[in-house]
Design a protein around this motif. Structure first.
Motif, mmCIF file in Angstrom:
data_model
loop_
_atom_site.group_PDB
_atom_site.id
_atom_site.type_symbol
_atom_site.label_atom_id
_atom_site.label_comp_id
_atom_site.label_asym_id
_atom_site.label_seq_id
_atom_site.Cartn_x
_atom_site.Cartn_y
_atom_site.Cartn_z
ATOM 1 N N PRO A 189 -35.239 34.132 28.086
ATOM 2 C CA PRO A 189 -34.367 34.980 28.914
ATOM 3 C C PRO A 189 -34.754 36.445 28.795
ATOM 4 O O PRO A 189 -35.115 36.905 27.709
ATOM 5 N N SER A 190 -34.698 37.150 29.914
ATOM 6 C CA SER A 190 -35.123 38.564 29.876
ATOM 7 C C SER A 190 -34.229 39.415 30.798
ATOM 8 O O SER A 190 -34.521 39.538 31.985
ATOM 9 N N PRO A 191 -33.196 40.044 30.246
ATOM 10 C CA PRO A 191 -32.643 39.830 28.899
ATOM 11 C C PRO A 191 -31.582 38.742 28.934
ATOM 12 O O PRO A 191 -31.156 38.329 30.016
ATOM 13 N N PRO A 192 -31.085 38.290 27.770
ATOM 14 C CA PRO A 192 -30.008 37.305 27.770
ATOM 15 C C PRO A 192 -28.693 37.918 28.249
ATOM 16 O O PRO A 192 -28.524 39.144 28.251
ATOM 17 N N LEU A 193 -27.776 37.050 28.642
ATOM 18 C CA LEU A 193 -26.458 37.488 29.093
ATOM 19 C C LEU A 193 -25.684 38.073 27.910
ATOM 20 O O LEU A 193 -25.818 37.621 26.779
ATOM 21 N N ASP A 194 -24.896 39.083 28.184
ATOM 22 C CA ASP A 194 -24.096 39.713 27.130
ATOM 23 C C ASP A 194 -22.790 38.944 26.946
ATOM 24 O O ASP A 194 -21.692 39.475 27.121
ATOM 25 N N ALA A 195 -22.902 37.662 26.625
ATOM 26 C CA ALA A 195 -21.743 36.793 26.388
ATOM 27 C C ALA A 195 -22.244 35.567 25.648
ATOM 28 O O ALA A 195 -23.345 35.083 25.909
ATOM 29 N N THR A 196 -21.456 35.043 24.722
ATOM 30 C CA THR A 196 -21.906 33.882 23.957
ATOM 31 C C THR A 196 -21.842 32.594 24.770
ATOM 32 O O THR A 196 -22.550 31.630 24.470
ATOM 33 N N SER A 197 -21.002 32.568 25.802
ATOM 34 C CA SER A 197 -20.885 31.395 26.675
ATOM 35 C C SER A 197 -20.094 31.792 27.914
ATOM 36 O O SER A 197 -19.513 32.876 27.969
ATOM 37 N N LEU A 198 -20.075 30.909 28.894
ATOM 38 C CA LEU A 198 -19.292 31.107 30.108
ATOM 39 C C LEU A 198 -18.285 29.972 30.220
ATOM 40 O O LEU A 198 -18.618 28.813 29.961
ATOM 41 N N PHE A 199 -17.040 30.298 30.637
ATOM 42 C CA PHE A 199 -16.042 29.240 30.784
ATOM 43 C C PHE A 199 -14.900 29.690 31.676
ATOM 44 O O PHE A 199 -14.403 30.811 31.548
ATOM 45 N N ASP A 200 -14.529 28.805 32.589
ATOM 46 C CA ASP A 200 -13.336 28.986 33.408
ATOM 47 C C ASP A 200 -12.348 27.908 32.986
ATOM 48 O O ASP A 200 -12.501 26.736 33.385
ATOM 49 N N PRO A 201 -11.346 28.232 32.178
ATOM 50 C CA PRO A 201 -10.433 27.207 31.661
ATOM 51 C C PRO A 201 -9.598 26.537 32.742
ATOM 52 O O PRO A 201 -9.212 25.374 32.594
ATOM 53 N N ALA A 202 -9.310 27.270 33.820
ATOM 54 C CA ALA A 202 -8.505 26.672 34.892
ATOM 55 C C ALA A 202 -9.282 25.604 35.636
ATOM 56 O O ALA A 202 -8.737 24.557 36.000
ATOM 57 N N LEU A 203 -10.565 25.859 35.853
ATOM 58 C CA LEU A 203 -11.400 24.907 36.586
ATOM 59 C C LEU A 203 -12.035 23.858 35.672
ATOM 60 O O LEU A 203 -12.407 22.779 36.127
ATOM 61 N N GLY A 204 -12.223 24.197 34.406
ATOM 62 C CA GLY A 204 -12.889 23.258 33.505
ATOM 63 C C GLY A 204 -14.390 23.240 33.708
ATOM 64 O O GLY A 204 -15.013 22.179 33.594
ATOM 65 N N LEU A 205 -14.973 24.388 34.009
ATOM 66 C CA LEU A 205 -16.435 24.504 34.139
ATOM 67 C C LEU A 205 -16.937 25.555 33.160
ATOM 68 O O LEU A 205 -16.293 26.609 32.974
ATOM 69 N N GLY A 206 -18.082 25.286 32.536
ATOM 70 C CA GLY A 206 -18.637 26.245 31.595
ATOM 71 C C GLY A 206 -20.131 26.102 31.471
ATOM 72 O O GLY A 206 -20.748 25.186 32.028
ATOM 73 N N ALA A 207 -20.722 27.020 30.729
ATOM 74 C CA ALA A 207 -22.171 26.997 30.499
ATOM 75 C C ALA A 207 -22.470 27.618 29.148
ATOM 76 O O ALA A 207 -21.739 28.493 28.665
ATOM 77 N N CYS A 208 -23.549 27.165 28.530
ATOM 78 C CA CYS A 208 -23.974 27.712 27.248
ATOM 79 C C CYS A 208 -25.484 27.559 27.128
ATOM 80 O O CYS A 208 -26.111 26.824 27.891
ATOM 81 N N GLY A 209 -26.050 28.267 26.177
ATOM 82 C CA GLY A 209 -27.494 28.195 25.973
ATOM 83 C C GLY A 209 -28.020 29.442 25.308
ATOM 84 O O GLY A 209 -27.274 30.414 25.102
ATOM 85 N N ASP A 210 -29.320 29.431 24.992
ATOM 86 C CA ASP A 210 -29.902 30.612 24.351
ATOM 87 C C ASP A 210 -29.960 31.798 25.303
ATOM 88 O O ASP A 210 -30.142 32.934 24.877
ATOM 89 N N TRP A 211 -29.770 31.563 26.586
ATOM 90 C CA TRP A 211 -29.731 32.670 27.545
ATOM 91 C C TRP A 211 -28.380 33.399 27.510
ATOM 92 O O TRP A 211 -28.231 34.455 28.118
ATOM 93 N N CYS A 212 -27.437 32.835 26.777
ATOM 94 C CA CYS A 212 -26.154 33.520 26.570
ATOM 95 C C CYS A 212 -26.162 34.305 25.262
ATOM 96 O O CYS A 212 -25.859 35.494 25.241
ATOM 97 N N ALA A 213 -26.484 33.632 24.166
ATOM 98 C CA ALA A 213 -26.280 34.216 22.840
ATOM 99 C C ALA A 213 -27.545 34.766 22.200
ATOM 100 O O ALA A 213 -27.496 35.245 21.077
ATOM 101 N N GLY A 214 -28.669 34.700 22.882
ATOM 102 C CA GLY A 214 -29.901 35.226 22.302
ATOM 103 C C GLY A 214 -30.989 34.180 22.286
ATOM 104 O O GLY A 214 -30.723 32.997 22.037
ATOM 105 N N PRO A 215 -32.244 34.585 22.540
ATOM 106 C CA PRO A 215 -33.348 33.630 22.725
ATOM 107 C C PRO A 215 -33.895 33.069 21.418
ATOM 108 O O PRO A 215 -35.059 33.234 21.084
ATOM 109 N N ARG A 216 -33.031 32.408 20.665
ATOM 110 C CA ARG A 216 -33.446 31.786 19.413
ATOM 111 C C ARG A 216 -32.756 30.428 19.291
ATOM 112 O O ARG A 216 -31.736 30.167 19.932
ATOM 113 N N VAL A 217 -33.301 29.567 18.446
ATOM 114 C CA VAL A 217 -32.661 28.278 18.179
ATOM 115 C C VAL A 217 -31.251 28.505 17.652
ATOM 116 O O VAL A 217 -30.300 27.838 18.065
ATOM 117 N N GLU A 218 -31.115 29.456 16.742
ATOM 118 C CA GLU A 218 -29.802 29.794 16.206
ATOM 119 C C GLU A 218 -28.854 30.240 17.308
ATOM 120 O O GLU A 218 -27.686 29.822 17.351
#
Length: 340
Positions: free
Chosen positions: A295-324
């Motif tokens: 990711p260049s650069p990664p998103l400034d959020a650890t994850s994405l989530f809409d609790p009302a809709l029940g849709l979300g996303a996660c990955g190293d493109w959210c929290a930083g380009p590392r396995v951790e």
């Protein structure tokens, strides 16, 4: 504490009717999320297009019976949660420290890199994904193409038209450009994912008859079409031989993105020789294209989530380009889903 319990017992056990969760993507982030929610009592299914779990935690077999880690090369552990998980994996033999000589390589000139504790999966990087996936409901070889609203839930359909059932919560644990389509039911989230670009990476798995004469086992390469090279056989638990993984730089990989793999393999082996300052000849060289790598650069959020809709996303493109970063993104989203 056993590694399985580090994530399984991260959240308290929930009771009563719980939402059905579908996770699209069996990489580090998706598996971590599924592990945490399954441990808390949720019903979770993981769907992935690959032949096995892992995503870029990938290992491929060589013609000589050895293996190549052609995706993620190693990982570090800084966060306390991830450190405890890695320590448990080390105790179980799933992970080991890589004591390879790491440095910088610039046209034959070698410079040492900053000291760091680096870990790898044993006997391959995919061992980490296999450990995370153990006991989970994971189905591979299926590509989810559509996520559509139906009767207050989400209907998942594969690219072949197969009905993959309903879920109350859907998580796109895939690269950001692929997540955009899966998040179409939550336009705000899709727009956020759409702001993240991911650089490609051509990876070449090269086997040599004799040891390559260089006082390094891994190197960040400068002034070259390459960005990284690693003597895969220097990692613990690997079969003997002389196998190297060569990663093209983001710029070079993007410029040659649509070239045939058969053409890219000799080009990057030649670039390896130029970086070493001598000719090298591989007895085996196979290229693999990672279309979405960094990711260049990664998103400034650890994850994405809409609790009302029940849709979300996660990955190293959210929290930083590392396995951790990938694991922590999955854990963060699992917490948000459980809180919902």
């Amino acid at each position: 504490m056993p590694a399985s319990r580090v994530l399984d017992e991260l959240l308290s056990r929930r009771s009563g009717p719980l939402p059905r969760v579908a996770v699209i993507g069996a990489g580090m982030s998706g598996l971590a999320l599924a592990r945490v929610l399954t441990g808390a009592g949720f019903g979770v299914r993981v769907l992935d297009k690959g032949r096995g779990p892992g995503g870029r935690l990938s290992t491929r077999r060589s013609a000589d019976g050895g293996t190549f880690d052609h995706g993620a090369q190693y990982f570090t552990a800084r966060d306390p949660l991830f450190r405890s998980l890695v320590e448990a994996w080390v105790a179980e033999g799933v992970v080991a420290e890589w004591h390879g000589r790491i440095g910088t390589l610039t046209r034959g000139v070698v410079s040492p890199a900053k000291e760091s504790v680096r870990y790898v999966g044993v006997p391959g990087m995919n061992a980490v994904a296999k450990a995370l996936a153990d006991g989970l409901d994971v189905r591979t070889g299926v590509r989810v193409e559509r996520v559509e609203r139906e009767a207050g839930a989400w209907r998942l359909t594969s690219e072949t038209g197969e009905d993959l059932g309903l879920a109350d919560v859907v998580v796109a644990a895939v690269p950001a450009p692929q997540a955009v389509q899966l998040l179409a039911g939550a336009p705000v989230l899709a727009a956020q994912a759409g702001t993240v670009g991911l650089s490609p990476c051509w990876a070449v798995m090269a086997r040599f008859e004799a040891p390559v004469a260089v006082e390094l086992d891994g190197a960040f390469v400068e002034d070259s079409p390459l960005s990284w090279v690693a003597r895969d056989t220097s990692k613990p638990g690997r079969a003997p031989g002389e196998r190297w993984v060569l990663h093209g730089s983001p710029e070079y990989s993007a410029a040659h993105l649509e070239e045939a793999a058969e053409a890219m393999a000799p080009k990057l082996v030649e670039a390896f020789g130029q970086a070493l300052g001598r000719d090298v000849r591989a007895v085996e060289a196979v290229a693999h294209r990672w279309r979405f790598a960094m990711p260049s650069p990664p998103l400034d959020a650890t994850s994405l989530f809409d609790p009302a809709l029940g849709l979300g996303a996660c990955g190293d493109w959210c929290a930083g380009p590392r396995v951790e970063g990938a694991l922590l993104s999955g854990v963060a989203l699992a917490r948000r889903i459980a809180d919902r």
